[in-house]
Design a protein around this motif. Sequence first.
Motif, mmCIF file in Angstrom:
data_model
loop_
_atom_site.group_PDB
_atom_site.id
_atom_site.type_symbol
_atom_site.label_atom_id
_atom_site.label_comp_id
_atom_site.label_asym_id
_atom_site.label_seq_id
_atom_site.Cartn_x
_atom_site.Cartn_y
_atom_site.Cartn_z
ATOM 1 N N GLN A 32 1.097 -0.993 0.265
ATOM 2 C CA GLN A 32 -0.183 -0.087 -0.187
ATOM 3 C C GLN A 32 0.790 1.463 -0.291
ATOM 4 N N GLY A 142 -7.255 3.592 -14.851
ATOM 5 C CA GLY A 142 -6.359 2.849 -13.998
ATOM 6 C C GLY A 142 -4.788 3.465 -13.962
ATOM 7 N N THR A 143 -4.351 3.950 -14.926
ATOM 8 C CA THR A 143 -3.155 3.494 -15.191
ATOM 9 C C THR A 143 -2.102 5.211 -14.234
ATOM 10 N N GLU A 144 -3.640 5.720 -14.608
ATOM 11 C CA GLU A 144 -4.121 7.664 -13.858
ATOM 12 C C GLU A 144 -3.966 7.549 -12.451
ATOM 13 N N VAL A 145 -4.729 7.040 -11.846
ATOM 14 C CA VAL A 145 -5.486 6.475 -10.667
ATOM 15 C C VAL A 145 -3.768 6.150 -9.912
ATOM 16 N N SER A 146 -2.905 5.216 -10.338
ATOM 17 C CA SER A 146 -2.343 4.759 -10.394
ATOM 18 C C SER A 146 -0.902 5.478 -9.786
ATOM 19 N N ARG A 147 -0.557 6.255 -10.898
ATOM 20 C CA ARG A 147 0.192 7.766 -10.668
ATOM 21 C C ARG A 147 -0.180 9.222 -9.943
ATOM 22 N N ALA A 149 -1.226 8.137 -7.065
ATOM 23 C CA ALA A 149 -1.355 7.017 -6.317
ATOM 24 C C ALA A 149 0.024 7.094 -5.343
ATOM 25 N N ALA A 150 0.755 6.886 -6.817
ATOM 26 C CA ALA A 150 2.351 7.080 -6.325
ATOM 27 C C ALA A 150 2.791 8.439 -5.887
ATOM 28 N N ARG A 153 1.429 9.104 -2.310
ATOM 29 C CA ARG A 153 2.556 9.024 -1.175
ATOM 30 C C ARG A 153 4.466 9.034 -1.413
ATOM 31 N N GLN A 167 -9.453 2.076 -3.975
ATOM 32 C CA GLN A 167 -8.352 1.594 -2.676
ATOM 33 C C GLN A 167 -8.211 2.656 -2.354
#
Length: 252
Positions: A32, A142-147, A149-150, A153, A167
């Motif tokens: 996470q 999904g890729t935009e959300v992952s970027r 999220a990174a 963090r 998530q």
Amino acid sequence: MEVVMRDSTILSDVRADLEAVHRLRAQMEKAQGLRLDAPVLPTHPALAELLPGGGLRPGAAYSLPSSTSLLLALLARPSQEGSWCGVIGMPELGAEAAERIGVDLERLVMVPDPGERWLAVAATVADVLPIVAVRPQGRPMGTEVSRLAARLRDRGAVLLVQGPWPQAEATLTVSEPEWSGLGDGFGYLAGRALTVTASSRRWPVPRKSRMLLPAADGTVSTLRESDRQSAPITSIDRSGTEREHLEVRAAG
């Protein structure tokens, strides 16, 4: 001798269980990107008891309903304690209502109309502000959300989303609204009681709290039985957006 051996076996089993827990916790944190015991940004006590860790966790996202008062209540305490907050894609949000519920306007940045690039705007704002609130203008990939999220963090920023979000650290919903303030058919709306429910992957059972949001003075407080008004207005037959417009006018 048998008792000693039994005690030794029990201690070994306990140590093994603790090591397994620590390994699982480390795996969760790695997956996470968040430390479960990391410091959180404070929020109002009425809401803190519903959130994992008792506050807003840096690097995490939260899914909210289309409730202006709930969003402002989450922003109030952090802004008062020095955290800058950005609000994206909410042109109807009123500064007067925000100030009355406790938001420090000197630490509030608003981007009313980000257009189709709302996600890029949110990522840019997250680079410089610790709390970002956004109303999505469409469904992100999904890729935009992952970027994003990174980015959260990496920067230790908090994302508050009015709508579903994958998530999410916690998902908050509101229900059972009761407005108060009218007498025998006349008067002014003074406050609203509702139930806030928080669901999170960190606990199996959702947490609920009945609160005044907003109270008659525009603030937030946990609702006690003695706080109930004698003539509540229940189940107002309006859309969520219309209800929030009415709420802002009453708070102002």
